[in-house]
Motif scaffolding. Sequence first.
Motif, PDB file in Angstrom:
ATOM      1  N   GLU A 116       0.840  -1.199   0.000  1.00 25.03           N
ATOM      2  CA  GLU A 116       0.000   0.000   0.000  1.00 25.03           C
ATOM      3  C   GLU A 116       0.877   1.251   0.000  1.00 25.03           C
ATOM      4  OE1 GLU A 116      -4.055   1.464   2.123  1.00 25.03           O
ATOM      5  OE2 GLU A 116      -2.535   0.598   3.445  1.00 25.03           O
ATOM      6  N   LYS A 117       1.886   1.253   0.838  1.00 26.56           N
ATOM      7  CA  LYS A 117       2.808   2.393   0.899  1.00 26.56           C
ATOM      8  C   LYS A 117       3.571   2.526  -0.417  1.00 26.56           C
ATOM      9  CE  LYS A 117       6.472   4.290   3.876  1.00 26.56           C
ATOM     10  NZ  LYS A 117       7.220   4.928   2.848  1.00 26.56           N
ATOM     11  N   LEU A 118       4.095   1.422  -0.912  1.00 30.47           N
ATOM     12  CA  LEU A 118       4.874   1.415  -2.145  1.00 30.47           C
ATOM     13  C   LEU A 118       4.032   1.908  -3.331  1.00 30.47           C
ATOM     14  CD1 LEU A 118       7.648   0.453  -3.418  1.00 30.47           C
ATOM     15  CD2 LEU A 118       6.431  -1.661  -3.946  1.00 30.47           C
ATOM     16  N   ILE A 123       2.196   4.711  -7.927  1.00 32.11           N
ATOM     17  CA  ILE A 123       1.254   4.222  -8.931  1.00 32.11           C
ATOM     18  C   ILE A 123      -0.106   4.876  -8.713  1.00 32.11           C
ATOM     19  CG2 ILE A 123       0.085   2.158  -9.821  1.00 32.11           C
ATOM     20  CD1 ILE A 123       2.550   0.561  -9.132  1.00 32.11           C
ATOM     21  N   GLU A 124      -0.695   5.323  -9.808  1.00 36.85           N
ATOM     22  CA  GLU A 124      -2.000   5.982  -9.762  1.00 36.85           C
ATOM     23  C   GLU A 124      -3.113   4.956  -9.554  1.00 36.85           C
ATOM     24  OE1 GLU A 124      -2.377   9.339 -10.009  1.00 36.85           O
ATOM     25  OE2 GLU A 124      -0.188   9.506 -10.129  1.00 36.85           O
ATOM     26  N   ASP A 125      -4.239   5.410  -9.006  1.00 42.06           N
ATOM     27  CA  ASP A 125      -5.391   4.539  -8.768  1.00 42.06           C
ATOM     28  C   ASP A 125      -5.839   3.824 -10.042  1.00 42.06           C
ATOM     29  OD1 ASP A 125      -5.606   4.866  -6.081  1.00 42.06           O
ATOM     30  OD2 ASP A 125      -7.358   6.175  -6.127  1.00 42.06           O
ATOM     31  N   GLN A 126      -5.900   4.532 -11.160  1.00 47.91           N
ATOM     32  CA  GLN A 126      -6.366   3.913 -12.400  1.00 47.91           C
ATOM     33  C   GLN A 126      -5.413   2.819 -12.873  1.00 47.91           C
ATOM     34  OE1 GLN A 126      -6.111   7.484 -14.983  1.00 47.91           O
ATOM     35  NE2 GLN A 126      -5.410   6.063 -16.539  1.00 47.91           N
ATOM     36  N   GLU A 127      -4.118   2.952 -12.573  1.00 49.05           N
ATOM     37  CA  GLU A 127      -3.148   1.918 -12.923  1.00 49.05           C
ATOM     38  C   GLU A 127      -3.371   0.670 -12.070  1.00 49.05           C
ATOM     39  OE1 GLU A 127       0.812   4.274 -14.400  1.00 49.05           O
ATOM     40  OE2 GLU A 127       0.232   4.552 -12.290  1.00 49.05           O
ATOM     41  N   ILE A 128      -3.709   0.873 -10.806  1.00 51.86           N
ATOM     42  CA  ILE A 128      -4.017  -0.264  -9.934  1.00 51.86           C
ATOM     43  C   ILE A 128      -5.250  -0.991 -10.459  1.00 51.86           C
ATOM     44  CG2 ILE A 128      -4.741  -0.960  -7.605  1.00 51.86           C
ATOM     45  CD1 ILE A 128      -2.958   1.350  -6.557  1.00 51.86           C
TER      46      ILE A 128
END
Length: 147
Positions: A116-118, A123-128
Amino acid sequence: MDQRIKEAVDLFTDVMVYGTEKVIKSVDHPLWKEYSPEQMQMLKLISKEERITSSRLAVLQSVHKSAISSRIKKLLQKELIRIAETEDKRTKVLEITDAGREVLQQSDKALTDYFEKLLSEQIEDQEIEQFLIIFRKLKEILKMDGV
């Protein structure tokens, strides 16, 4: 072969090999000092499969059955797994104990906190979301329901 597929395989392999090494070195939790990554992976597999033989564990961990035996012995001694009762007394089936579930839960929390920290920093939310969509599809394609 499509070069993108080759690149995807290479990237996946790099992330698995070098990412695993980085995570093991970076996650600072007492459990990760007490148990080897292989033992933690074994515990996770036993939990996911619910009941599993040592032969199946050897296949899933890509090692010889002799390597599995010592890992099983250590997890049995710490009462994180047990040998389940079966009708066929010749086959040993392993299952996780409540203590094993607790260890796994603590380990999963440490990993989740680390990622989560990393991820939140880089990394953007949309990438996740894209990552999740792709890995859900990949899991379905490979039919990894039990794993």
